[in-house]
Design a protein around this motif. Structure first.
Motif, PDB file in Angstrom:
ATOM      1  N   MET A   1       3.050 -46.221  11.039  1.00  0.00           N
ATOM      2  CA  MET A   1       4.414 -46.294  10.538  1.00  0.00           C
ATOM      3  C   MET A   1       4.365 -46.829   9.109  1.00  0.00           C
ATOM      4  O   MET A   1       3.782 -47.867   8.847  1.00  0.00           O
ATOM      5  CB  MET A   1       5.230 -47.223  11.444  1.00  0.00           C
ATOM      6  N   SER A   2       4.974 -46.104   8.191  1.00  0.00           N
ATOM      7  CA  SER A   2       5.059 -46.590   6.817  1.00  0.00           C
ATOM      8  C   SER A   2       6.282 -47.487   6.685  1.00  0.00           C
ATOM      9  O   SER A   2       7.308 -47.265   7.318  1.00  0.00           O
ATOM     10  CB  SER A   2       5.161 -45.411   5.846  1.00  0.00           C
ATOM     11  N   GLY A  57       1.317 -56.882  16.382  1.00  0.00           N
ATOM     12  CA  GLY A  57       0.916 -55.901  15.379  1.00  0.00           C
ATOM     13  C   GLY A  57       2.064 -55.203  14.674  1.00  0.00           C
ATOM     14  O   GLY A  57       1.847 -54.236  13.956  1.00  0.00           O
ATOM     15  N   ASP A  58       3.280 -55.673  14.853  1.00  0.00           N
ATOM     16  CA  ASP A  58       4.432 -55.055  14.183  1.00  0.00           C
ATOM     17  C   ASP A  58       4.251 -55.184  12.678  1.00  0.00           C
ATOM     18  O   ASP A  58       4.262 -56.293  12.140  1.00  0.00           O
ATOM     19  CB  ASP A  58       5.724 -55.727  14.637  1.00  0.00           C
ATOM     20  N   PRO A  59       4.085 -54.059  11.967  1.00  0.00           N
ATOM     21  CA  PRO A  59       3.845 -54.143  10.523  1.00  0.00           C
ATOM     22  C   PRO A  59       5.061 -54.602   9.719  1.00  0.00           C
ATOM     23  O   PRO A  59       4.925 -54.960   8.561  1.00  0.00           O
ATOM     24  CB  PRO A  59       3.447 -52.720  10.143  1.00  0.00           C
ATOM     25  N   ALA A  65       2.996 -62.495  17.390  1.00  0.00           N
ATOM     26  CA  ALA A  65       4.072 -62.466  18.366  1.00  0.00           C
ATOM     27  C   ALA A  65       4.066 -63.760  19.172  1.00  0.00           C
ATOM     28  O   ALA A  65       3.257 -63.924  20.069  1.00  0.00           O
ATOM     29  CB  ALA A  65       3.905 -61.266  19.292  1.00  0.00           C
ATOM     30  N   PRO A  66       4.967 -64.719  18.848  1.00  0.00           N
ATOM     31  CA  PRO A  66       5.027 -65.946  19.646  1.00  0.00           C
ATOM     32  C   PRO A  66       5.183 -65.641  21.135  1.00  0.00           C
ATOM     33  O   PRO A  66       4.523 -66.226  21.965  1.00  0.00           O
ATOM     34  CB  PRO A  66       6.237 -66.680  19.092  1.00  0.00           C
ATOM     35  N   TRP A 118       8.678 -45.975  16.732  1.00  0.00           N
ATOM     36  CA  TRP A 118       7.459 -46.799  16.853  1.00  0.00           C
ATOM     37  C   TRP A 118       7.655 -47.852  17.940  1.00  0.00           C
ATOM     38  O   TRP A 118       6.781 -48.046  18.775  1.00  0.00           O
ATOM     39  CB  TRP A 118       7.125 -47.453  15.512  1.00  0.00           C
ATOM     40  N   LEU A 119       8.798 -48.511  17.932  1.00  0.00           N
ATOM     41  CA  LEU A 119       9.074 -49.534  18.941  1.00  0.00           C
ATOM     42  C   LEU A 119       9.114 -48.923  20.348  1.00  0.00           C
ATOM     43  O   LEU A 119       8.567 -49.493  21.295  1.00  0.00           O
ATOM     44  CB  LEU A 119      10.385 -50.250  18.647  1.00  0.00           C
TER      45      LEU A 119
END
Length: 122
Positions: A1-2, A57-59, A65-66, A118-119
């Motif tokens: 994902m850009s 890993g969410d760009p 990610a807590p 993406w999500l």
């Protein structure tokens, strides 16, 4: 994902609007000392939801990610907080601002379709 910097900036502004909207609702819900509690508490709850639940890993975030959640759960959190801000304006007696906010959010999510997809794939 850009990552489109313009959309990232817009999303940040939408986050801020949602938090301020929650505070506005708190202000308009009651009088007296409880008003101040709600002005602080409602935005803190929304910000906590936003900051804690993340997809590893969410760009568009730090990648950390807590509390790791699937993408669909993160999308639900984002929609709840952002559209919750529009709902807060509605319930605060500001229907025009609520509608403008909701329309801007819809346009943002159409433009950010790659992030939504993406999500949903995570």
């Amino acid at each position: 994902m850009s990552l489109n910097p313009g959309l990232l900036g817009l999303r940040f502004l939408l986050e801020l609007v949602a938090l301020v909207s929650a505070g506005v609702l708190g202000w308009r819900m009651t009088d007296g000392p409880g008003r101040w509690l709600l002005v602080v508490l409602l935005p803190v709850i929304a910000a906590t939801l936003w900051g804690v639940f993340a997809v590893p890993g969410d760009p568009s975030r730090s990648g950390e990610a807590p509390v790791a959640v699937p993408g669909a759960v993160r999308l639900l959190v984002e929609l709840t907080v952002l559209f919750g801000g529009a709902a807060a304006l509605w319930f605060a007696g500001l229907p025009r601002l609520a509608l403008v906010s909701a329309v801007v959010l819809l346009v943002y999510h159409v433009l950010a379709y790659d992030r939504v997809l993406w999500l949903l794939r995570r």
